[in-house]
Design a protein around this motif. Structure first.
Motif, PDB file in Angstrom:
ATOM      1  N   CYS A  86       0.821  -1.219   0.000  1.00 27.89           N
ATOM      2  CA  CYS A  86       0.000   0.000   0.000  1.00 27.89           C
ATOM      3  C   CYS A  86       0.848   1.259   0.000  1.00 27.89           C
ATOM      4  CB  CYS A  86      -0.955   0.011   1.186  1.00 27.89           C
ATOM      5  SG  CYS A  86      -0.186   0.433   2.776  1.00 27.89           S
ATOM      6  N   GLY A  87       2.124   1.138   0.376  1.00 31.06           N
ATOM      7  CA  GLY A  87       3.031   2.276   0.355  1.00 31.06           C
ATOM      8  C   GLY A  87       3.096   3.082   1.632  1.00 31.06           C
ATOM      9  N   TYR A  88       2.343   2.683   2.665  1.00 31.48           N
ATOM     10  CA  TYR A  88       2.270   3.505   3.875  1.00 31.48           C
ATOM     11  C   TYR A  88       2.964   2.896   5.092  1.00 31.48           C
ATOM     12  CZ  TYR A  88      -1.140   6.414   1.465  1.00 31.48           C
ATOM     13  OH  TYR A  88      -1.761   7.272   0.578  1.00 31.48           O
ATOM     14  N   LEU A  89       3.730   1.828   4.918  1.00 28.46           N
ATOM     15  CA  LEU A  89       4.419   1.234   6.057  1.00 28.46           C
ATOM     16  C   LEU A  89       5.367   2.254   6.684  1.00 28.46           C
ATOM     17  CD1 LEU A  89       4.969  -1.374   7.693  1.00 28.46           C
ATOM     18  CD2 LEU A  89       6.875  -1.819   6.116  1.00 28.46           C
ATOM     19  N   GLY A  90       5.260   2.414   8.007  1.00 25.03           N
ATOM     20  CA  GLY A  90       6.109   3.385   8.699  1.00 25.03           C
ATOM     21  C   GLY A  90       5.548   4.782   8.729  1.00 25.03           C
ATOM     22  N   ASP A  91       4.416   5.023   8.066  1.00 23.15           N
ATOM     23  CA  ASP A  91       3.818   6.358   8.067  1.00 23.15           C
ATOM     24  C   ASP A  91       3.338   6.701   9.478  1.00 23.15           C
ATOM     25  OD1 ASP A  91       2.562   8.563   6.135  1.00 23.15           O
ATOM     26  OD2 ASP A  91       1.104   8.108   7.706  1.00 23.15           O
ATOM     27  N   PRO A  92       3.669   7.891   9.991  1.00 27.08           N
ATOM     28  CA  PRO A  92       3.262   8.265  11.359  1.00 27.08           C
ATOM     29  C   PRO A  92       1.753   8.221  11.568  1.00 27.08           C
ATOM     30  CG  PRO A  92       4.888   9.820  10.496  1.00 27.08           C
ATOM     31  CD  PRO A  92       4.481   8.939   9.359  1.00 27.08           C
ATOM     32  N   GLY A  93       0.989   8.373  10.503  1.00 31.18           N
ATOM     33  CA  GLY A  93      -0.460   8.363  10.637  1.00 31.18           C
ATOM     34  C   GLY A  93      -1.054   6.981  10.817  1.00 31.18           C
ATOM     35  N   GLY A  94      -0.222   5.943  10.691  1.00 32.56           N
ATOM     36  CA  GLY A  94      -0.709   4.582  10.878  1.00 32.56           C
ATOM     37  C   GLY A  94      -1.662   4.120   9.799  1.00 32.56           C
ATOM     38  N   ARG A  95      -1.487   4.609   8.573  1.00 37.05           N
ATOM     39  CA  ARG A  95      -2.427   4.274   7.499  1.00 37.05           C
ATOM     40  C   ARG A  95      -2.192   2.904   6.886  1.00 37.05           C
ATOM     41  NH1 ARG A  95      -2.564   9.288   3.443  1.00 37.05           N
ATOM     42  NH2 ARG A  95      -0.349   9.454   3.960  1.00 37.05           N
ATOM     43  N   CYS A  96      -1.020   2.290   7.167  1.00 36.63           N
ATOM     44  CA  CYS A  96      -0.725   0.988   6.562  1.00 36.63           C
ATOM     45  C   CYS A  96      -1.603  -0.096   7.169  1.00 36.63           C
ATOM     46  CB  CYS A  96       0.753   0.634   6.755  1.00 36.63           C
ATOM     47  SG  CYS A  96       1.202  -0.985   6.060  1.00 36.63           S
ATOM     48  N   ARG A  97      -2.244  -0.876   6.323  1.00 32.04           N
ATOM     49  CA  ARG A  97      -3.077  -1.986   6.772  1.00 32.04           C
ATOM     50  C   ARG A  97      -2.566  -3.321   6.215  1.00 32.04           C
ATOM     51  NH1 ARG A  97      -4.166   1.376   9.718  1.00 32.04           N
ATOM     52  NH2 ARG A  97      -6.191   2.305  10.262  1.00 32.04           N
ATOM     53  N   CYS A  98      -1.344  -3.316   5.704  1.00 37.34           N
ATOM     54  CA  CYS A  98      -0.775  -4.539   5.152  1.00 37.34           C
ATOM     55  C   CYS A  98      -0.425  -5.513   6.268  1.00 37.34           C
ATOM     56  CB  CYS A  98       0.493  -4.236   4.343  1.00 37.34           C
ATOM     57  SG  CYS A  98       0.233  -3.159   2.916  1.00 37.34           S
ATOM     58  N   THR A  99      -0.664  -6.783   6.050  1.00 44.42           N
ATOM     59  CA  THR A  99      -0.283  -7.806   7.018  1.00 44.42           C
ATOM     60  C   THR A  99       1.204  -8.130   6.852  1.00 44.42           C
ATOM     61  OG1 THR A  99      -0.740  -9.651   5.526  1.00 44.42           O
ATOM     62  CG2 THR A  99      -2.588  -8.790   6.845  1.00 44.42           C
ATOM     63  N   PRO A 100       1.849  -8.681   7.890  1.00 41.47           N
ATOM     64  CA  PRO A 100       3.255  -9.100   7.744  1.00 41.47           C
ATOM     65  C   PRO A 100       3.459 -10.045   6.565  1.00 41.47           C
ATOM     66  CG  PRO A 100       2.627  -9.122  10.054  1.00 41.47           C
ATOM     67  CD  PRO A 100       1.365  -8.860   9.273  1.00 41.47           C
ATOM     68  N   GLU A 101       2.481 -10.912   6.316  1.00 45.51           N
ATOM     69  CA  GLU A 101       2.606 -11.854   5.196  1.00 45.51           C
ATOM     70  C   GLU A 101       2.590 -11.122   3.864  1.00 45.51           C
ATOM     71  OE1 GLU A 101       0.428 -12.143   7.688  1.00 45.51           O
ATOM     72  OE2 GLU A 101       1.432 -13.780   8.786  1.00 45.51           O
ATOM     73  N   GLN A 102       1.729 -10.107   3.744  1.00 51.01           N
ATOM     74  CA  GLN A 102       1.674  -9.335   2.502  1.00 51.01           C
ATOM     75  C   GLN A 102       2.982  -8.574   2.276  1.00 51.01           C
ATOM     76  OE1 GLN A 102      -1.870  -7.096   3.495  1.00 51.01           O
ATOM     77  NE2 GLN A 102      -3.077  -8.167   1.922  1.00 51.01           N
ATOM     78  N   ILE A 103       3.529  -7.997   3.334  1.00 56.11           N
ATOM     79  CA  ILE A 103       4.788  -7.257   3.225  1.00 56.11           C
ATOM     80  C   ILE A 103       5.918  -8.197   2.834  1.00 56.11           C
ATOM     81  CG2 ILE A 103       6.493  -5.907   4.502  1.00 56.11           C
ATOM     82  CD1 ILE A 103       4.139  -4.864   6.226  1.00 56.11           C
ATOM     83  N   GLN A 104       5.952  -9.377   3.479  1.00 56.59           N
ATOM     84  CA  GLN A 104       6.997 -10.345   3.161  1.00 56.59           C
ATOM     85  C   GLN A 104       6.885 -10.811   1.712  1.00 56.59           C
ATOM     86  OE1 GLN A 104       9.656 -11.414   4.436  1.00 56.59           O
ATOM     87  NE2 GLN A 104      10.065 -13.096   3.019  1.00 56.59           N
ATOM     88  N   ARG A 105       5.667 -11.081   1.252  1.00 57.90           N
ATOM     89  CA  ARG A 105       5.464 -11.542  -0.115  1.00 57.90           C
ATOM     90  C   ARG A 105       5.888 -10.468  -1.114  1.00 57.90           C
ATOM     91  NH1 ARG A 105       0.981 -13.628   0.844  1.00 57.90           N
ATOM     92  NH2 ARG A 105      -0.375 -11.853   0.330  1.00 57.90           N
ATOM     93  N   TYR A 106       5.584  -9.211  -0.791  1.00 61.35           N
ATOM     94  CA  TYR A 106       5.953  -8.083  -1.659  1.00 61.35           C
ATOM     95  C   TYR A 106       7.475  -7.952  -1.754  1.00 61.35           C
ATOM     96  CZ  TYR A 106       6.313  -3.116  -3.039  1.00 61.35           C
ATOM     97  OH  TYR A 106       6.632  -1.920  -3.658  1.00 61.35           O
TER      98      TYR A 106
END
Length: 202
Positions: free
Chosen positions: A53-73
């Motif tokens: 989604c592109g928002y991992l680490g965003d201070p606003g907490g907008r990322c909703r990706c699961t660890p599995e999705q991030i790992q797969r990406y």
């Protein structure tokens, strides 16, 4: 220069083909009874998001990706390919303030002069840029003290870095020393070069 935006979105087979020219500076095409070599030395610049989604680490907490999705990406990029990229930088999200930020550090003109000076130094010393040093050149021009060598070996072991990655760390450290116009690679050059390596894919 080859710029690849959204790097993980490229077909993995296409990306893996880049490994040979990144390492050797040429492409080899082999057929049944012949083999042809083409020069292919280029500078690779690539960009990617930290997660789907592109928002991992965003201070606003907008990322909703699961660890599995991030790992797969992230696993779309192989370790051997990442090993061949010297500098890995995380760029913070651009601020939305209309007032441009105050410039910090050297301007582009000064930075360009520093780079040009360092490159001339390298050409005088070894006849090529640090990026193109072979194993013999590394041993000759990237000398470390016994303590710093042991420190780097321990760091590479703890970070699970390959020998190829260690060699690239040495080249980057040599360049950092050249930018400072100092003859020897110091511990802080090695430390900064290590910071430019990617986090190991788990």
């Amino acid at each position: 220069m080859l710029f690849l935006d959204e790097l993980p979105e490229f077909d993995r087979k296409v990306l893996e083909v880049l490994r040979e020219p990144l390492e050797s500076g040429e492409i080899v095409i082999a057929r049944a009874h012949d083999k042809v070599r083409f020069p292919a030395r280029f500078q690779l610049v690539a960009a990617m998001n930290p997660c789907p989604c592109g928002y991992l680490g965003d201070p606003g907490g907008r990322c909703r990706c699961t660890p599995e999705q991030i790992q797969r990406y992230r696993s779309k990029l192989s370790g051997p390919l990442l090993d061949r990229i010297d500098l890995h930088l995380t760029v913070a999200r651009e601020a939305t303030a209309l007032q441009p930020p105050t410039s910090v550090g050297p301007g582009s003109t000064e930075a360009a002069a520093d780079v040009s000076r360092a490159r001339r130094l390298q050409l005088r010393r070894q006849g090529c840029a640090n990026a193109f040093l072979d194993l013999k050149g590394l041993r000759q021009h990237c000398l470390l003290t016994d303590d710093d060598r042991a420190w780097l070996e321990d760091a590479c072991e703890r970070l699970n870095l390959s020998l190829r990655a260690a060699h690239r760390i040495l080249k980057v450290a040599r360049t950092l020393a050249d930018l400072e116009q100092v003859e020897s690679i110091a511990r802080h050059h090695l430390g900064e070069a290590l910071q430019y390596r990617p986090e190991p894919l788990s």
